[in-house]
Design an enzyme around this catalytic site. Structure first.
Site, PDB file in Angstrom:
ATOM      1  N   LYS A 130       0.862  -1.197   0.000  1.00 17.72           N
ATOM      2  CA  LYS A 130       0.000   0.000   0.000  1.00 17.72           C
ATOM      3  C   LYS A 130       0.884   1.227   0.000  1.00 17.72           C
ATOM      4  O   LYS A 130       2.020   1.188   0.475  1.00 17.72           O
ATOM      5  CB  LYS A 130      -0.867   0.016   1.259  1.00 17.72           C
ATOM      6  CG  LYS A 130      -2.113   0.852   1.128  1.00 17.72           C
ATOM      7  CD  LYS A 130      -3.225   0.041   0.517  1.00 17.72           C
ATOM      8  CE  LYS A 130      -4.466   0.855   0.265  1.00 17.72           C
ATOM      9  NZ  LYS A 130      -5.592  -0.016  -0.081  1.00 17.72           N
ATOM     10  N   ASP A 170      -7.081   4.405  -4.256  1.00 13.91           N
ATOM     11  CA  ASP A 170      -7.710   4.263  -2.948  1.00 13.91           C
ATOM     12  C   ASP A 170      -8.338   5.645  -2.699  1.00 13.91           C
ATOM     13  O   ASP A 170      -8.576   6.386  -3.669  1.00 13.91           O
ATOM     14  CB  ASP A 170      -6.669   3.875  -1.870  1.00 13.91           C
ATOM     15  CG  ASP A 170      -7.303   3.355  -0.585  1.00 13.91           C
ATOM     16  OD1 ASP A 170      -7.689   2.191  -0.533  1.00 13.91           O
ATOM     17  OD2 ASP A 170      -7.450   4.140   0.381  1.00 13.91           O
TER      18      ASP A 170
HETATM   19  N1  GLU Z   1      -7.394   0.240  -2.624  1.00 11.05           N
HETATM   20  C1  GLU Z   1      -8.135  -0.923  -2.911  1.00 11.05           C
HETATM   21  C2  GLU Z   1      -8.163  -1.841  -1.720  1.00 11.05           C
HETATM   22  O1  GLU Z   1      -8.215  -1.373  -0.609  1.00 11.05           O
HETATM   23  C3  GLU Z   1      -7.750  -1.611  -4.210  1.00 11.05           C
HETATM   24  C4  GLU Z   1      -6.335  -1.964  -4.404  1.00 11.05           C
HETATM   25  C5  GLU Z   1      -6.027  -2.470  -5.810  1.00 11.05           C
HETATM   26  O2  GLU Z   1      -6.915  -2.544  -6.657  1.00 11.05           O
HETATM   27  O3  GLU Z   1      -4.865  -2.793  -6.026  1.00 11.05           O
HETATM   28  O4  GLU Z   1      -8.203  -3.044  -1.825  1.00 11.05           O
END
Ligand code: GLU
Length: 449
Positions: A130, A170
């Protein structure tokens, strides 16, 4: 905080506290998982032997860097950005970028930690990571957003790659930002490496259902939880916190399955529309005009806007927290239960506090934790990577069908795992253990790395 930890796990948790001071959201996310792993160590002592839990709690790599950029008036700003590459046992690091003033290392680490388990649950080849920045996009022009994204990518690009680390969106990062980020990556590397980002535009390698996927997936998950209790979504009253990407498409799918959605919100307040939320209007306000949700009540007769209103006080059958972490407290959970709510599924990451989760559990309502209930977003990102790898482009219908199958599988996996470990109906236990087992088996198989 909540339940006592198994005696083998308590020292591991104490170590996490000591090594990561002040990172309260990360502590919360780790504790929530450790509380459910006691029986796993009894059944599989090899995971303790191989120190898998200690390893899983320590990110493989953490990158922190400065992002200087200039606003439209020529003034210089300095932000801080992060990428936490948490675990690559199952595939390249995969997870979104968050742009929000609340971002600091503890937030990115909690999100990265959750992502490892979530991505594992999808059954697809993606590790967990992340990133993000304390940059506040609110009120910024397109060119300011572009300059910020370009500056951020000028450092981040060297850590990315379709086989290394694949970011997505996100909070505060959508298709516009992904465009600027991907553009700068392409320029610096001189490579059109489509699968290095997901959530791309439809004309340049994006998945036709990625925008809808997280919200749709959350509602598919609720649908399955209700089915397991011989209930259905049709005719139910639903409230959805937030009005971003996840909330909008959760509302859309809930409506398609016959539910009536009567409230949604943003960080300033909430709207209640007893006749049913007009989704076209929400989409225009949020997706096209990028304005506040208060505009809804100005334009829609009969709708109420309540500044700072608490959405969890609105009576409903199904509640979908789709805004942000710790937005649903013990007090809110109590109120929801008292007013007859029968199911809650987390479209956001860790929106319910540990005390809130306990109240739902004690009341026996169906509770779908984010790791499982919002995994449809990242699962569809993995499908986007598949399309890019085969230089193909799938239809919306085909992609949605795959998403639905994945959500049904995740539901069943959580359900059966909870049963196997003596906690029937406990999707928190099911999601944590099922997610943990797949990553852990891969980590043991790959030796001490
Ligand atoms: N931010 C999203 C999550 O919390 C998606 C992440 C992604 O698609 O890589 O899963």
């Amino acid at each position: 905080m909540t339940a006592p930890l198994d005696e083998k796990l308590e020292p591991i948790y104490q170590d996490v506290l000591r090594r990561n001071p002040g990172e309260t959201e990360f502590h919360q996310a780790v504790r929530e998982v450790l509380e459910t792993l006691g029986p796993v160590l009894v059944k599989y002592p090899e995971f303790a032997e191989h120190k898998v839990i200690q390893r899983i709690c320590e990110p493989e790599r953490q990158i922190i860097f400065r992002v200087p950029w200039e606003d439209d008036k020529g003034e210089t700003h300095i932000n801080r950005a992060f990428r936490v590459e948490f675990n690559s046992a199952l595939g390249p690091y995969k997870g979104g970028l968050r742009f929000h003033p609340s971002v600091y290392l503890g937030i990115i680490k909690f999100l990265g930690f959750e992502q490892v388990f979530k991505n594992s649950l999808t059954g697809l080849p993606i590790g967990g990571g992340k990133g993000g920045s304390d940059f506040d996009p609110k009120g910024r022009s397109d060119s300011e957003i572009m300059r910020f994204c370009q500056s951020l990518m000028t450092e981040l690009y060297r850590h990315l790659g379709e086989y290394t680390d694949v970011p997505a969106g996100d909070i505060g990062v959508g298709q516009r930002e992904i465009g600027y980020l991907f553009g700068q990556y392409k320029r610096i590397t001189n490579r059109y490496e489509s699968a290095v980002f997901t959530g791309k535009g439809l004309d340049w390698g994006g998945s036709r259902a990625r925008r809808e996927a997280t919200g749709y997936g959350t509602v598919y998950f609720v649908h399955e939880m209700l089915k397991a209790r011989s209930e259905e979504l049709d005719g139910k009253t639903c409230i959805v916190s937030g009005s971003g990407n996840v909330a909008i498409y959760a509302m859309q799918k809930a409506m398609q399955l016959g539910a009536k959605v009567i409230a949604c919100s943003d960080s300033s307040g909430m709207v209640v529309d007893e006749k049913g939320i007009d989704l076209k209007l929400v989409r225009r306000i949020k997706e096209v005009e990028r304005r506040r949700i208060s505009v809804y009540a100005e334009e829609k007769k009969g709708a109420r806007y309540i500044e700072d209103g608490n959405i969890w006080t609105i009576p409903c059958d199904v509640a979908l927290p789709c805004a942000t972490q710790n937005e649903l407290t013990a007090k809110d959970a109590k109120k929801l239960v008292e007013q007859g709510c029968i199911a809650v599924a987390e479209g956001a990451n860790m929106p319910t506090t540990p005390e809130g989760i306990r109240i739902f559990k004690d009341a026996g309502i169906a509770f779908g934790p984010g790791k499982a209930a919002n995994a449809g977003g990242v699962a569809t990102s993995a499908l986007e990577m598949q399309q890019n790898a085969s230089r193909d482009s799938w239809t919306f219908e085909f992609t949605e069908k795959r998403l639905e199958e994945i959500m049904v599988n995740i539901h069943n996996d959580c359900f059966e795992t909870a049963d196997e470990f003596g906690e029937p109906d406990n999707y928190v236990v099911g999601a944590n253990i099922a997610g943990f087992l797949r990553v852990s088996r891969a980590m043991v198989a790959m030796g001490l790395i």
